[in-house]
Design a protein around this motif. Sequence first.
Motif, short mmCIF file in Angstrom:
data_model
loop_
_atom_site.label_atom_id
_atom_site.label_comp_id
_atom_site.label_asym_id
_atom_site.label_seq_id
_atom_site.Cartn_x
_atom_site.Cartn_y
_atom_site.Cartn_z
N LYS A 23 18.33 44.31 29.34
CA LYS A 23 18.02 45.22 30.45
C LYS A 23 17.40 46.52 29.93
O LYS A 23 16.44 47.05 30.51
CB LYS A 23 19.28 45.53 31.25
N LYS A 24 17.94 47.03 28.84
CA LYS A 24 17.42 48.27 28.27
C LYS A 24 15.99 48.07 27.78
O LYS A 24 15.11 48.92 28.01
CB LYS A 24 18.31 48.73 27.12
N ARG A 25 15.75 46.94 27.14
CA ARG A 25 14.40 46.66 26.64
C ARG A 25 13.41 46.52 27.79
O ARG A 25 12.27 46.98 27.70
CB ARG A 25 14.41 45.37 25.80
N LYS A 37 8.89 48.71 30.99
CA LYS A 37 8.34 49.17 32.26
C LYS A 37 7.84 50.61 32.15
O LYS A 37 6.80 50.96 32.72
CB LYS A 37 9.40 49.07 33.36
N ALA A 38 8.58 51.43 31.41
CA ALA A 38 8.16 52.83 31.23
C ALA A 38 6.85 52.90 30.45
O ALA A 38 5.92 53.63 30.82
CB ALA A 38 9.25 53.61 30.51
N ARG A 93 13.63 47.99 30.73
CA ARG A 93 13.39 49.34 31.26
C ARG A 93 12.38 50.09 30.40
O ARG A 93 11.48 50.76 30.91
CB ARG A 93 14.70 50.13 31.34
N HIS A 94 12.51 49.95 29.09
CA HIS A 94 11.59 50.61 28.18
C HIS A 94 10.18 50.06 28.32
O HIS A 94 9.19 50.81 28.32
CB HIS A 94 12.07 50.45 26.73
N GLU A 122 12.81 57.99 28.47
CA GLU A 122 13.16 58.47 29.81
C GLU A 122 12.25 57.79 30.83
O GLU A 122 11.03 57.68 30.65
CB GLU A 122 12.99 59.97 29.91
N GLN A 123 12.85 57.33 31.92
CA GLN A 123 12.07 56.73 32.98
C GLN A 123 11.18 57.80 33.63
O GLN A 123 11.54 58.97 33.68
CB GLN A 123 12.98 56.10 34.03
#
Length: 234
Positions: free
Chosen positions: A4-6, A11-12, A8-9, A146-147
Amino acid sequence: MRVKKRLRHRKAVQFYSTYFGFREPYKVLVNGTFVHHLLVHQLLPADDTLRELLSASRSTPLFTSKCVYTELRRLGKSHAEDFDAETASYEHDKVVSAVDCILSLVGDKNPEHYFVATQDSDLWEKLREVPGVPVIYGLKNSLFIEQPSVQQRKFAQLDEEKRIHMEKSEFKKLLKVSSEGKATGDGNAPGVTEKSKFKRNRAKGPSSDGETKRNSVRKRKRSGKDSNQAETSS
């Protein structure tokens, strides 16, 4: 959790690539607090750690400034001099604070497309006001992107609307040019030559084809008879 963290990164990174033109190799501008965090938590080599964070296929160059190193030495953190990073060029002649130096490197629109890595909350808040500046920070032995903030998303939306409006205006210009071309009387837009008109060969109907075949058969029969008569007479 790691997956999930990867995501999110990624997507950013994709957001800044799509709306602000970030491309590999990604450049990371680091300040003293982030350098200190990397060294304390042994997140080394730093370029590999950041390349993995950004899901980059190429090595990620790191940048810092002389002002950052000057402030680190004044704070007694001389071990940061062992940190391998390129020195970013800046315009101010005098040594200024690390925060002001990084803000000057980023400018109003971050033309160099820097990811800024910092642990400084004051700098973090100021960078949120600058369009197209992704922030990297560390928590213990992990790094995060940071998103995109509300300001970043609003700016991206406005920029997208301007681009769409520009495309519509360009389309209207093309229509205008086309209509002006028709008004000249030749029915073509300016600069467009008229296509050559070729004469089409009319297709022959079934009756004409049949008559041709019958005539050819009669000629062959007649020529056969003529040859037989010639042999008999001889």
